[in-house]
Design a protein around this motif. Structure first.
Motif, short mmCIF file in Angstrom:
data_model
loop_
_atom_site.label_atom_id
_atom_site.label_comp_id
_atom_site.label_asym_id
_atom_site.label_seq_id
_atom_site.Cartn_x
_atom_site.Cartn_y
_atom_site.Cartn_z
N LEU A 188 44.87 47.98 35.90
CA LEU A 188 44.26 49.04 36.71
C LEU A 188 45.31 49.69 37.61
O LEU A 188 45.34 50.91 37.76
CB LEU A 188 43.13 48.44 37.55
CG LEU A 188 42.42 49.39 38.52
CD1 LEU A 188 41.77 50.53 37.77
CD2 LEU A 188 41.39 48.62 39.34
N ILE A 240 37.64 42.09 31.88
CA ILE A 240 36.74 42.02 33.04
C ILE A 240 35.60 43.02 32.85
O ILE A 240 35.73 43.97 32.08
CB ILE A 240 37.50 42.28 34.36
CG1 ILE A 240 38.07 43.71 34.37
CG2 ILE A 240 38.62 41.26 34.56
CD1 ILE A 240 38.75 44.08 35.68
N GLU A 298 34.60 45.50 34.41
CA GLU A 298 34.92 46.89 34.73
C GLU A 298 35.86 47.53 33.70
O GLU A 298 36.05 48.75 33.72
CB GLU A 298 35.58 46.97 36.11
CG GLU A 298 34.73 46.48 37.26
CD GLU A 298 34.80 44.96 37.46
OE1 GLU A 298 34.15 44.46 38.38
OE2 GLU A 298 35.53 44.29 36.68
N TRP A 358 49.03 39.14 39.55
CA TRP A 358 47.65 39.30 39.11
C TRP A 358 46.90 40.40 39.86
O TRP A 358 45.79 40.74 39.47
CB TRP A 358 46.84 38.00 39.22
CG TRP A 358 47.30 36.81 38.45
CD1 TRP A 358 47.45 35.54 38.94
CD2 TRP A 358 47.62 36.72 37.04
NE1 TRP A 358 47.86 34.68 37.96
CE2 TRP A 358 47.98 35.37 36.77
CE3 TRP A 358 47.67 37.64 36.00
CZ2 TRP A 358 48.35 34.93 35.50
CZ3 TRP A 358 48.05 37.21 34.73
CH2 TRP A 358 48.38 35.86 34.50
N THR A 359 47.45 40.95 40.94
CA THR A 359 46.69 41.92 41.74
C THR A 359 46.94 43.35 41.26
O THR A 359 48.00 43.67 40.71
CB THR A 359 47.09 41.83 43.22
OG1 THR A 359 48.47 42.23 43.36
CG2 THR A 359 46.91 40.43 43.76
N PRO A 360 45.98 44.26 41.51
CA PRO A 360 46.20 45.67 41.17
C PRO A 360 47.43 46.26 41.86
O PRO A 360 48.13 47.10 41.29
CB PRO A 360 44.91 46.36 41.63
CG PRO A 360 43.87 45.28 41.58
CD PRO A 360 44.60 44.02 41.98
N ASN A 385 47.04 40.98 32.84
CA ASN A 385 45.60 40.91 33.16
C ASN A 385 45.08 42.30 33.50
O ASN A 385 45.85 43.23 33.74
CB ASN A 385 45.30 39.89 34.28
CG ASN A 385 45.59 40.44 35.67
OD1 ASN A 385 46.43 41.30 35.85
ND2 ASN A 385 44.91 39.90 36.66
N ASP A 386 43.78 42.44 33.48
CA ASP A 386 43.17 43.76 33.63
C ASP A 386 43.32 44.33 35.03
O ASP A 386 43.41 45.55 35.21
CB ASP A 386 41.68 43.70 33.26
CG ASP A 386 41.45 43.41 31.79
OD1 ASP A 386 42.43 43.49 31.01
OD2 ASP A 386 40.30 43.10 31.43
N GLN A 387 43.32 43.46 36.06
CA GLN A 387 43.49 43.98 37.41
C GLN A 387 44.86 44.64 37.58
O GLN A 387 44.97 45.71 38.19
CB GLN A 387 43.33 42.85 38.44
CG GLN A 387 41.89 42.44 38.68
CD GLN A 387 41.50 41.25 37.83
OE1 GLN A 387 42.17 40.92 36.85
NE2 GLN A 387 40.41 40.60 38.19
#
Length: 352
Positions: free
Chosen positions: A269, A294, A296, A229-231, A264-266
């Motif tokens: 990114l 999200i 952003e 889930w993290t960038p 997910n969006d993160q």
């Protein structure tokens, strides 16, 4: 004592006796007005309400609970509240509870286990909550909740439908199908996937929707890359995918990877940064779609196509189910509510 010193002392909160004295009525009459008792004259009710307003009186919630046996407080148990999905779900629950006249007491956990979940429920029970919503995005959370004896009504969010409890969830499978189908519809021969953690039910459902859409279209199903889930995890997956693009271009004059659905969006990114560093244009060489929308996402470069979850609808449905159980006092067949997501198309999949 000087006047300045007197003014610095904390002011005593007004009591029901103060209201009674100001309104010129008995303590019992004030209590009847606060309880909306029908046998109070309109003029008397007006006098009491005016005295309450003038004094700034607030009724003691503990005393009210002793009389009414109601605390008008609901509990929420959540894990990983720093992530966008759980945090947005918690906010949606709090908003919906206030709309129904309830307050929320929340307990957040670092990880789910039967012991941690039981301690959280015991804590909320000690605080006098009337029922709880448990956000259960992990398989471990579902297993832990299944082991417990629950002292009050419980509604689950994102816990699948394997528990005999009322539940609310977003159709994660449908969201993945929307994103994957959109990319296939743009002419891509297949769609790669950067998945979420394998112990998350949402990640599992998004993988299932992505895979099923490819199979139904007769497209090749590439091996999914797994993130957390993290960038940063998205960035590492993006580096691997960028390498595949370069290798595909060297072999056949065209990229092996032309479309990516990120869970997910993160993480999306991170994928975008890895592609930018590799000199890949988005969506010119590779199109990217995310999940969550999200705040952003529309300001990414380029703006991110993504799947929007309606967390307000999740909160409203969850609180409605819980309040319905509280008011009916019955153990009817558990109701299942599924909220549909929506695809938001932006520049990361559609060339300007």
């Amino acid at each position: 004592m000087s006047q300045t010193a007197q003014s610095a002392e904390p002011r005593r909160a007004p009591t029901m006796a103060d209201v009674a004295q100001r309104a010129g009525v008995s303590h019992q009459t004030v209590s009847r007005v606060l309880s909306n008792h029908p046998h109070v004259r309109d003029s008397t009710r007006t006098d009491v309400l005016r005295a309450i307003d003038e004094l700034g009186y607030r009724r003691n919630s503990s005393a009210r609970a002793l009389v009414t046996r109601r605390t008008l407080t609901l509990g929420v148990v959540a894990c990983n509240p720093t992530l966008f999905g759980p945090a947005s779900t918690l906010f949606g629950l709090e908003e919906a509870a206030r709309d129904e006249g309830y307050m929320v007491s929340a307990v957040t956990l670092r990880r789910y286990s039967a012991t941690a979940l039981k301690e959280a429920i015991d804590h909320l029970s000690d605080w006098g909550v009337e029922g709880i919503v448990v956000i259960v995005p992990h398989r471990a959370a579902v297993a832990a909740l299944a082991e417990l004896r629950l002292p009050f009504p419980v509604v689950t969010v994102e816990g699948g439908h394997s528990l005999p409890l009322p539940s609310v969830s977003v159709d994660q499978d449908l969201g993945a199908r929307l994103a994957t189908g959109h990319l296939l519809g743009a002419g891509h021969r297949t769609v790669w996937h950067v998945a979420g953690p394998q112990d998350w039910l949402e990640a599992e459902a998004r993988v299932a929707g992505w895979r099923a859409t490819l199979e139904e279209a007769g497209a090749e199903v590439p091996p999914p890359l797994v993130g957390d889930w993290t960038p940063l995890s998205g960035y590492r997956a993006g580096q691997e995918l960028a390498g595949r693009v370069a290798a595909g271009g060297a072999r056949r004059g065209r990229p092996d990877v032309s479309a990516v659905f990120v869970a997910n969006d993160q993480m999306a990114l991170g994928v975008l940064r890895a592609f930018r560093e590799a000199g890949l244009s988005v969506p010119g060489q590779v199109a990217i779609a995310g999940f969550d929308d999200i705040p952003e996402a529309e300001f990414f470069a380029p703006p991110l196509t993504t799947v929007r979850q309606d967390f307000a609808a999740v909160g409203q449905a969850s609180i409605r189910l819980l309040v319905s159980r509280l008011e009916s006092g019955t153990d009817a067949e558990p109701e299942r509510v599924v909220v549909e997501p929506r695809l938001i198309v932006r520049g990361s999949t559609t060339p300007s």
